[in-house]
Scaffold this active site. Structure first.
Site, short mmCIF file in Angstrom:
data_model
loop_
_atom_site.label_atom_id
_atom_site.label_comp_id
_atom_site.label_asym_id
_atom_site.label_seq_id
_atom_site.Cartn_x
_atom_site.Cartn_y
_atom_site.Cartn_z
N TYR A 5 0.84 -1.20 0.00
CA TYR A 5 0.00 0.00 0.00
C TYR A 5 0.87 1.25 0.00
O TYR A 5 0.60 2.23 -0.71
CB TYR A 5 -0.91 -0.04 1.22
CG TYR A 5 -1.94 1.05 1.30
CD1 TYR A 5 -3.00 1.09 0.40
CD2 TYR A 5 -1.89 2.01 2.31
CE1 TYR A 5 -3.97 2.09 0.48
CE2 TYR A 5 -2.85 3.00 2.40
CZ TYR A 5 -3.89 3.04 1.50
OH TYR A 5 -4.84 4.02 1.58
N LYS B 131 0.94 4.20 -2.87
CA LYS B 131 0.59 5.59 -2.59
C LYS B 131 1.77 6.53 -2.84
O LYS B 131 1.57 7.70 -3.21
CB LYS B 131 0.08 5.73 -1.15
CG LYS B 131 -1.27 5.06 -0.91
CD LYS B 131 -2.34 5.58 -1.87
CE LYS B 131 -3.73 5.05 -1.51
NZ LYS B 131 -4.78 5.53 -2.47
#
Length: 272
Positions: free
Chosen positions: A166, A170
């Site tokens: 993740y 991002k």
């Protein structure tokens, strides 16, 4: 409240908690909102929730089914939206989220990572933002105006334990935001803008088990988060709406290439 009356906004991931909340905020500001979701049943559910709000604020909400990870599908949707609505003033890329199988828990070895899960979380958050930026961004380039708002995360600011995939995704969203901001402004005019918001910690269905015990008390991870959050609390999802409306509006006409934390001070505090 900032008025977005007369503007058409597309919200990918508009059937999720974050996306539907943002859609509600845009409707309250008077924008015409196009909700994009991956399944018809979730699109219908979102429309049932948002339609009364649209009626209350004298605007309209529409729903389309599209897999944002399928380049042909998102291209076809973009053409359909262009034909039906004529223009796109705002794009909010709210599609994304973590994938549990990609987490590296404290008792796990990073070298045993599930490669398929890691690829899935990067695809969902990064390519699920790249494709809409390029397809809907092309409309904005042609009309020489528009605001793209991506969704980053605190995981892109510091290395948060567990969420390696993740975090990677991002960080990519941040780089994409900055790169497109300079490219669009230099080639298509100063009215085509690209920014991102970076939400702090909000309790939702996706992270509830990580932040709350079964009895509703805070987990050890929650205490760590709050100890590094000067405001000392979790955010409410509605607290994202103000910055989204601002970035979508002409009030933010000289703002592009920024990643704006909405985090109660988490990203500014060392914890000491």
């Amino acid at each position: 409240m900032i008025s977005l009356s007369g503007k058409t906004a597309v919200v990918t991931g508009g059937t999720g908690v974050l996306g539907s909340n943002v859609s509600e905020g845009l409707l309250q500001a008077g924008a015409e909102v196009i909700v994009v979701g991956s399944r018809q049943e979730t699109v219908d559910k979102a429309l049932a929730k948002l339609s009364p709000i649209a009626a209350e604020y004298n605007t309209e909400v529409y729903g389309f089914v599209c897999n944002v990870l399928n380049h042909q599908e998102i291209t076809d949707l973009t053409e359909k939206v262009k034909k039906q609505f004529g223009r796109v003033d705002v794009l909010v890329n709210a599609a994304g989220g973590n994938v549990s199988g990609a987490n590296i828990m404290d008792d796990m070895n990073v070298f045993d990572s599930d490669m398929d899960a890691l690829r899935k979380v990067v695809d969902l958050n990064l390519w699920g933002t790249v494709y809409p930026c390029l397809t809907f961004g092309k409309i904005m380039a042609e009309q020489k105006s528009g605001s793209i708002i991506n969704v980053s995360s605190m995981a892109a600011y510091d290395a948060l334990s567990r969420v390696m995939g993740y975090s990677i995704a991002k960080e990519g969203v941040n780089a994409l935001t900055k790169w497109l901001a300079q490219d669009f402004a230099r080639k298509y005019g100063d009215s085509v803008r690209v920014n991102a918001i970076a939400p702090g910690f909000f309790i939702g269905e996706q992270n509830r088990k990580a932040l709350l015990n079964d009895d509703g008390s805070l987990t050890e991870r929650s205490h760590k988060v709050l100890n590094k959050t000067p405001m000392g609390r979790f955010g409410d999802i509605s607290e994202l709406n103000g910055i989204v409306r601002f970035l979508a509006s002409d009030e933010a006409s000289f703002i592009t290439g920024t990643i704006i934390p909405v985090d109660g001070g988490f990203s500014s505090f060392s914890g000491v």
